[in-house]
Write an enzyme that holds these catalytic residues in place. Structure first.
Site, PDB file in Angstrom:
ATOM      1  CG  HIS A  95     -11.265 -34.768  55.000  1.00  0.00           C
ATOM      2  ND1 HIS A  95     -10.116 -35.486  54.736  1.00  0.00           N
ATOM      3  CD2 HIS A  95     -12.044 -34.895  53.882  1.00  0.00           C
ATOM      4  CE1 HIS A  95     -10.183 -36.012  53.521  1.00  0.00           C
ATOM      5  NE2 HIS A  95     -11.328 -35.672  52.979  1.00  0.00           N
ATOM      6  CG  ASP A 198       7.242 -39.648  49.484  1.00  0.00           C
ATOM      7  OD1 ASP A 198       6.060 -39.415  49.162  1.00  0.00           O
ATOM      8  OD2 ASP A 198       7.549 -40.403  50.424  1.00  0.00           O
ATOM      9  CB  SER A 220      10.571 -34.957  51.467  1.00  0.00           C
ATOM     10  OG  SER A 220       9.941 -33.785  51.951  1.00  0.00           O
ATOM     11  CG  LEU A 240      -3.047 -39.203  53.245  1.00  0.00           C
ATOM     12  CD1 LEU A 240      -4.193 -38.322  53.722  1.00  0.00           C
ATOM     13  CD2 LEU A 240      -3.547 -40.288  52.306  1.00  0.00           C
ATOM     14  CB  VAL A 269      -6.604 -27.408  51.548  1.00  0.00           C
ATOM     15  CG1 VAL A 269      -7.697 -27.944  50.626  1.00  0.00           C
ATOM     16  CG2 VAL A 269      -7.094 -26.188  52.333  1.00  0.00           C
ATOM     17  CG  ASP A 270      -9.116 -32.674  52.190  1.00  0.00           C
ATOM     18  OD1 ASP A 270      -7.926 -32.874  52.473  1.00  0.00           O
ATOM     19  OD2 ASP A 270      -9.728 -33.309  51.303  1.00  0.00           O
ATOM     20  N   PRO A 299     -11.124 -27.461  48.990  1.00  0.00           N
ATOM     21  CG  PRO A 299     -12.493 -27.374  50.870  1.00  0.00           C
ATOM     22  CD  PRO A 299     -11.915 -26.514  49.786  1.00  0.00           C
TER      23      PRO A 299
END
Length: 362
Positions: A95, A198, A220, A240, A269-270, A299
């Site tokens: 990440h 989405d 979305s 993502l 969060v990661d 994370p």
């Protein structure tokens, strides 16, 4: 090849890079496995479990790290930077888009760093090594969200499933990929009112075949995000963009409009997170309150269920680990999916998505 399995050092990370059954397969293929003592205990594997399949138990982190191929779960922590060395292959979650310091160090030290989360199957748009942990994290997101909605945990005291005569809690999920889909399964199973947003119409169509009328599926955009988030008891970030930082979809002003004691769990969060007010937390201190809203930003969520998560991860990573062990870097030429996982090699940042985040490091 010599393969090292260090004990994870991230806060309350109990997963381990190789399970004993994976170590056995590698040993049967003629490789030497060096496992740091107690590396598997958190996931339910003893040192004797590894010895019984032919692995050698080493007493220090350095002894596990000082190998040709190092298999981990989470990105190297600052205390581990000194173990990274030129010519070494590191295979783990990285990440890097959210971690400039680690990116710089990987470039400087000359390691070949391959990230689980960017291994991508050609033409299939599939991330086979991210998927198992996305499934776990998606399911945990609702489990943790339900916990922190409890009044004693700082939440507004909402039972997601409601009871006869009382409305169920509202769960809003930003992103309908693997994480969002798995979160919806659990939320629906608990009896919550669920909305998924989405931008991929085709994906929304698939989700309709999966959930029918049990989930409200919305395109979305800013208007729909504002309308749904403000009413959410539990907001789950499930966005993502492979290798890239997650876009900010929920700004501070929108968080202010959420009801006091509602909960945000951002699985992204990661990769930087998709909520402006959310920052990374840890299993030791998982939440904080900002603008009256409980924020959960751990994370390494799957580390909470290491027995399940380690085996799920190994089921997917083992074929790639075996290729690297048998072929070395030649495996990158022979397997395009694995080659896409390379983030740093020969002192260069080579993954295009990460390079977009840090153009000055290319």
């Amino acid at each position: 090849m010599e393969i090292g399995v260090p004990k994870e050092t991230k806060d309350q990370e109990f997963r381990v890079g190789l399970s004993p059954s994976s170590a056995r397969v590698l040993k049967e293929n003629g490789h030497a496995i060096f496992v740091e003592t107690q590396a598997g205990v958190g996931a339910g594997f003893t040192d004797d479990d590894y010895r019984s399949v032919g692995a050698e138990i080493v007493q220090t982190s350095e002894a596990a790290w000082n190998r040709d191929l190092v298999i981990k779960v989470k990105e190297p922590q600052a205390i581990e930077y000194k173990f990274l060395q030129k010519g070494q292959i590191l295979f783990t979650y990285l990440h890097l888009a959210a971690d400039r310091k680690l990116t710089e160090h990987l470039i400087d030290c000359g390691v070949c760093a391959i990230a689980y989360e960017t291994v991508e199957q050609d033409g299939a748009n599939k991330l086979p090594l991210l998927t198992p942990m996305s499934i776990v994290a998606g399911r945990l997101a609702v489990q943790f969200g339900a916990r922190f909605l409890e009044r004693q945990q700082g939440g507004r005291g909402v039972l997601l499933g409601g009871v006869p005569g009382v409305s169920p809690g509202k769960v809003v999920i930003l992103g309908g990929g693997v994480v969002g889909t798995e979160a919806a399964k659990i939320a629906v199973g608990m009896g919550a009112s669920v909305q998924i947003l989405d931008v991929n119409i085709e994906r929304l169509g698939y989700l309709e075949t999966l959930f029918g009328s049990r989930v409200e599926l919305l395109y979305s955009n800013s208007a729909n995000i504002e309308a749904t988030v403000a009413q959410a008891d539990l907001l789950i970030g499930a966005v993502l963009l492979p290798g890239r930082r997650a876009p900010i979809l929920v700004n501070r002003n929108l968080v202010k409009q959420m009801r006091s004691g509602s909960v945000i769990v951002d699985v992204a969060v990661d990769q930087g997170g998709c909520v402006e007010t959310l920052h990374a937390t840890s299993h030791t201190q998982p939440v904080y309150i900002e603008e009256g809203v409980v924020h959960y930003g751990v994370p390494n969520m799957p580390g909470a269920v290491p027995w399940t998560a380690t085996q799920a991860l190994n089921n997917s990573t083992l074929p790639y680990v075996l290729q690297l062990a048998n072929q070395g870097l030649e495996a990158l030429k022979n397997n395009p999916a694995l080659a896409k996982g390379v983030n740093v090699q020969n002192h260069r940042l080579v993954h295009p998505a990460v390079a977009e985040v840090f153009p000055d490091l290319v």
